[in-house]
Every structure is written in structure tokens, then in C-alpha cells.
Design a protein around this motif. Sequence first.
Motif, short mmCIF file in Angstrom:
data_model
loop_
_atom_site.label_atom_id
_atom_site.label_comp_id
_atom_site.label_asym_id
_atom_site.label_seq_id
_atom_site.Cartn_x
_atom_site.Cartn_y
_atom_site.Cartn_z
N PHE A 26 56.07 15.53 -66.71
CA PHE A 26 56.97 15.72 -67.91
C PHE A 26 58.03 16.52 -67.87
CE2 PHE A 26 52.88 13.91 -69.51
CZ PHE A 26 53.29 13.03 -70.21
N VAL A 27 59.12 16.47 -68.21
CA VAL A 27 60.30 17.10 -68.21
C VAL A 27 61.00 17.17 -69.51
CG1 VAL A 27 62.40 17.40 -67.01
CG2 VAL A 27 60.84 16.24 -65.96
N HIS A 28 61.02 18.80 -69.92
CA HIS A 28 61.47 18.96 -71.14
C HIS A 28 62.95 18.83 -71.56
CE1 HIS A 28 63.40 22.63 -70.12
NE2 HIS A 28 62.46 22.87 -69.35
N GLY A 29 63.25 18.91 -73.06
CA GLY A 29 64.63 18.72 -73.32
C GLY A 29 65.30 20.15 -73.65
N THR A 30 66.63 19.91 -74.08
CA THR A 30 67.35 20.99 -74.25
C THR A 30 66.82 22.34 -75.21
OG1 THR A 30 69.09 19.25 -74.70
CG2 THR A 30 69.52 21.56 -75.48
N ARG A 31 66.83 23.50 -74.45
CA ARG A 31 66.55 24.64 -74.95
C ARG A 31 65.12 24.88 -75.05
NH1 ARG A 31 66.61 21.64 -79.31
NH2 ARG A 31 65.45 22.38 -81.24
N ALA A 49 46.41 12.62 -63.41
CA ALA A 49 46.93 13.98 -63.14
C ALA A 49 48.16 14.20 -63.58
CB ALA A 49 46.91 14.22 -61.57
N VAL A 50 48.40 15.26 -64.45
CA VAL A 50 49.45 15.61 -65.18
C VAL A 50 50.00 16.83 -64.97
CG1 VAL A 50 49.05 13.71 -67.06
CG2 VAL A 50 48.03 16.02 -67.10
N ALA A 51 51.31 17.01 -65.29
CA ALA A 51 51.85 18.17 -65.38
C ALA A 51 53.16 18.45 -66.21
CB ALA A 51 52.44 18.72 -63.67
N ALA A 52 53.55 19.54 -66.63
CA ALA A 52 54.95 19.46 -67.37
C ALA A 52 55.45 20.86 -66.60
CB ALA A 52 54.43 19.85 -68.82
N VAL A 53 56.81 20.94 -66.50
CA VAL A 53 57.55 21.62 -65.62
C VAL A 53 58.53 22.51 -66.73
CG1 VAL A 53 57.43 20.54 -63.60
CG2 VAL A 53 59.55 20.19 -65.28
N ASP A 54 58.76 23.78 -66.44
CA ASP A 54 60.17 24.63 -66.83
C ASP A 54 61.25 24.22 -65.97
OD1 ASP A 54 58.92 25.66 -69.00
OD2 ASP A 54 58.10 27.27 -67.93
N LEU A 55 62.34 23.73 -66.50
CA LEU A 55 63.46 23.63 -65.80
C LEU A 55 64.30 24.75 -65.56
CD1 LEU A 55 64.97 20.26 -67.62
CD2 LEU A 55 64.03 20.43 -65.08
N PRO A 56 65.08 24.84 -64.45
CA PRO A 56 65.60 26.27 -64.22
C PRO A 56 66.38 26.74 -65.46
CG PRO A 56 66.24 24.76 -62.36
CD PRO A 56 65.33 23.93 -63.54
N GLY A 57 66.36 27.96 -65.66
CA GLY A 57 66.93 28.51 -67.16
C GLY A 57 65.86 28.58 -68.16
N HIS A 58 64.76 28.10 -68.08
CA HIS A 58 64.03 27.78 -69.32
C HIS A 58 62.73 28.29 -69.09
CE1 HIS A 58 67.10 24.54 -69.40
NE2 HIS A 58 66.94 24.60 -70.61
N GLY A 59 61.92 28.53 -70.11
CA GLY A 59 60.72 29.08 -70.01
C GLY A 59 60.29 30.03 -69.02
N THR A 165 55.21 25.56 -77.36
CA THR A 165 56.78 25.28 -77.52
C THR A 165 57.36 27.12 -77.91
OG1 THR A 165 56.98 23.44 -77.50
CG2 THR A 165 58.87 24.39 -78.17
N ILE A 166 56.95 27.44 -79.23
CA ILE A 166 57.36 28.63 -79.82
C ILE A 166 56.90 29.79 -79.07
CG2 ILE A 166 57.14 29.83 -81.79
CD1 ILE A 166 56.66 27.32 -83.44
N ARG A 167 55.80 29.71 -78.31
CA ARG A 167 55.38 31.04 -77.65
C ARG A 167 56.23 30.96 -76.49
NH1 ARG A 167 50.67 29.02 -76.60
NH2 ARG A 167 49.79 29.48 -78.75
N SER A 168 56.71 30.08 -75.58
CA SER A 168 57.39 30.18 -74.52
C SER A 168 58.91 30.43 -74.80
CB SER A 168 57.20 28.99 -73.66
OG SER A 168 55.83 28.78 -73.24
N GLY A 169 59.33 30.30 -75.98
CA GLY A 169 61.01 30.77 -76.40
C GLY A 169 61.82 29.74 -75.99
N TYR A 170 63.13 29.99 -76.21
CA TYR A 170 64.27 29.03 -76.10
C TYR A 170 64.95 29.38 -75.00
CZ TYR A 170 62.03 28.11 -80.68
OH TYR A 170 61.12 27.66 -81.58
N ALA A 171 65.86 28.49 -74.50
CA ALA A 171 66.89 28.59 -73.44
C ALA A 171 68.28 28.55 -74.17
CB ALA A 171 66.61 27.95 -72.24
N PHE A 172 68.65 29.03 -75.11
CA PHE A 172 70.06 29.00 -75.56
C PHE A 172 71.20 29.37 -74.46
CE2 PHE A 172 67.44 29.37 -79.60
CZ PHE A 172 67.90 28.08 -80.06
N HIS A 173 70.88 30.59 -73.75
CA HIS A 173 71.60 31.03 -72.77
C HIS A 173 71.97 29.80 -71.85
CE1 HIS A 173 68.07 31.56 -70.84
NE2 HIS A 173 68.53 31.75 -69.68
#
Length: 262
Positions: A26-31, A49-59, A165-173
Motif C-alpha cells: 500500500f502506498v499512501h496519499g498526499t501529506r 502478506a501485506v505492507a504499507a510504506v512511507d514515501l520519501p519526505g513522509h513519515g 496517521t495522526i501519530r506519524s504526522g504530515y509531510a506538508f514540506h
Amino acid sequence: MTEADAASASYAPNPSYATTAPPIVFVHGTRLNAGQWSPQLAALRDDFAVAAVDLPGHGARSEQPWSLAAATEVIASEVDALDRGPALVVGHSLGGYAALEFARSHPDRLRGLVLAGASASTCGAWATPYRWAAGLVPRLPADRLARWNDRMLRRMYPPEVVADTIRSGYAFHTLPDAWGEVIGRFDASAMRHVAAPVLILNGEKDTVFRSGEAEFARAHPEARIELIPGARHLANFDEPDAFTYAVSRFADRLPDAPAAVT
């Protein structure tokens, strides 16, 4: 825990289930971050077998610079880490466009693709919403945006859906760089580079990000559209059970992966 561990959540399937079941990344959305997918990981981990990733600049990767090339390598690394062959990749919004790029650059690692809230052209006049968001965000303090997002998510969704989601914060930058690279890059022609079946899975009320779904579907011989009634852009938050069931049903119908050559 290493940085790589913190940047993804993954689960091996129950060994009693068929070994032909595709792994799912799974690949998350904006911010957002990998926590976006906590409802789906919890619901699917006994069967796949499942996984979710943090994209570069996120999480957990918030300090890493964004690029589509780096995003595709993050996805590829997670597919390899699951060690079950080509994967079903589920991408939402920004993550959907990253998944399209992954499909183009790593066709051998893709067994199926789910595009959620990512079937709108980012070219020409269709890119106006993306340009607007990318231009507005840097003008607002990040802490104010974070508080607004926290309030919005807590007001709209139960804690078990949004707490991670809230715990890991947002990537507005990262948003200006991420959408700056995506704008002008993707339209329905990107589907021609996807060498696997595609499910275009949109919220019924996500009028902006599903605006090109018919064109995207027509551009691929094995693509179909499914709408989640009453859901908006964050369809997996609005209707987590329906979203999860749609992904699971699509995964079950995927062809078996080709046997490895020895």
C-alpha cells in the motif's frame, strides 16, 4: 528498530492460506504516511502478506528528499522485502501516481495495480487543483496545517481508523516538490505502461480525482472501474470495509505469478 523498519509496516500471511495469494503493498496519499492503511493491514494480514510504506519526505522518511525515482525504489524494496514475488500495489492519490511510475519502471515486480483517487490527468488544465494546492501550502505555517488536519480527521473518522496517521504526522514540506514533479507527467497514456490488471477504485463523491477514470480505463485492456458508494477522496477512511473488500476481491482474481526460472 531501524529506519527502514520504521518506514513500513508489514505482515507475513497465515501459513494455512494459499501460497499463490499475491503480496500487497500500500502506498499512501498526499501529506500522509503508512498509517493511512492501518485498517486495511489489520483486515488483510491473515490472508495476504501485506505492507504499507512511507514515501520519501513522509513519515519515518520525512528527512529524505522527494523524487518519483526514489518513491519507486521504496515500493520496489518493499516488494522484495515481502519475498513473495510480484505484488499487487495499491496507491492512493499521490501514491497512485507513484505506483503508475513504479509499474512503468519495474514491470517484473507488479502483479496487479489498484489506483485509488488517482485517475485524473495531471496535465494541462486538469492540473489546476494540484497547482493550487502546491502553491498554497508553503504560505501556511506547518503547525497550523497539522492542527487543522488533526481536527478534521478526528471529527470525521473513528480513532481506530486515523490514529496511526495522526501519530506519524504530515509531510506538508514535501507537497510542493512532490506535486511539482507529478504535474504535467500523468494522463491516461500512462496506463499503456502497466503490464498487469488494473482496478480503478474511487470514492463515488471524489469528483476531482476520478474525473479521468473512463479515459484511464479505456487506455488499458485489463482495467475496470469500481466506485465505493458515498465515499470521497479518502475512500479507505470513509468506507474502510468496502475499500478492503474491493482490494481483497481484486487480489483473489489476479492470475498466478509466473513461475521463477531456475
